[in-house]
Design a protein around this motif. Structure first.
Motif, mmCIF file in Angstrom:
data_model
loop_
_atom_site.group_PDB
_atom_site.id
_atom_site.type_symbol
_atom_site.label_atom_id
_atom_site.label_comp_id
_atom_site.label_asym_id
_atom_site.label_seq_id
_atom_site.Cartn_x
_atom_site.Cartn_y
_atom_site.Cartn_z
ATOM 1 N N GLY A 21 0.813 -1.209 0.000
ATOM 2 C CA GLY A 21 0.000 0.000 0.000
ATOM 3 C C GLY A 21 0.849 1.262 0.000
ATOM 4 N N ARG A 37 -9.906 2.967 -8.797
ATOM 5 C CA ARG A 37 -9.475 2.924 -7.402
ATOM 6 C C ARG A 37 -8.864 1.568 -7.091
ATOM 7 N N ASP A 41 -6.957 -0.791 0.487
ATOM 8 C CA ASP A 41 -7.530 -0.584 1.810
ATOM 9 C C ASP A 41 -8.384 -1.771 2.256
ATOM 10 N N ARG A 42 -9.116 -2.364 1.317
ATOM 11 C CA ARG A 42 -9.930 -3.539 1.670
ATOM 12 C C ARG A 42 -9.055 -4.738 2.019
ATOM 13 N N VAL A 44 -6.000 -4.606 3.313
ATOM 14 C CA VAL A 44 -5.404 -4.346 4.625
ATOM 15 C C VAL A 44 -6.428 -4.591 5.728
ATOM 16 N N GLU A 45 -7.638 -4.094 5.557
ATOM 17 C CA GLU A 45 -8.679 -4.290 6.567
ATOM 18 C C GLU A 45 -9.026 -5.765 6.743
#
Length: 56
Positions: A21, A37, A41-42, A44-45
């Motif tokens: 990231g 996009r 982030d998804r 990592v979460e």
């Protein structure tokens, strides 16, 4: 032993995803201008949640 290996693997994947990231941040900023996009982030979460659950 298998649970420890699983937790260590999830933690390593989480760290690698954070690194990816950070490295891809300039690319993500450019692609966002074109309406694309990156779903870092998804990832990592999701790995963070998996790591939290493996520690319980």
């Amino acid at each position: 032993m298998a649970a420890r290996l699983y937790t260590a693997t999830i933690f390593a994947l989480y760290q690698l995803t954070l690194l990816a990231g950070i490295v891809l941040l300039p690319v993500a900023m450019v692609t966002e201008r074109f309406g694309v996009r990156l779903p870092v982030d998804r990832a990592v979460e999701g790995l963070n949640e998996a790591y939290e659950q493996s520690r319980e």
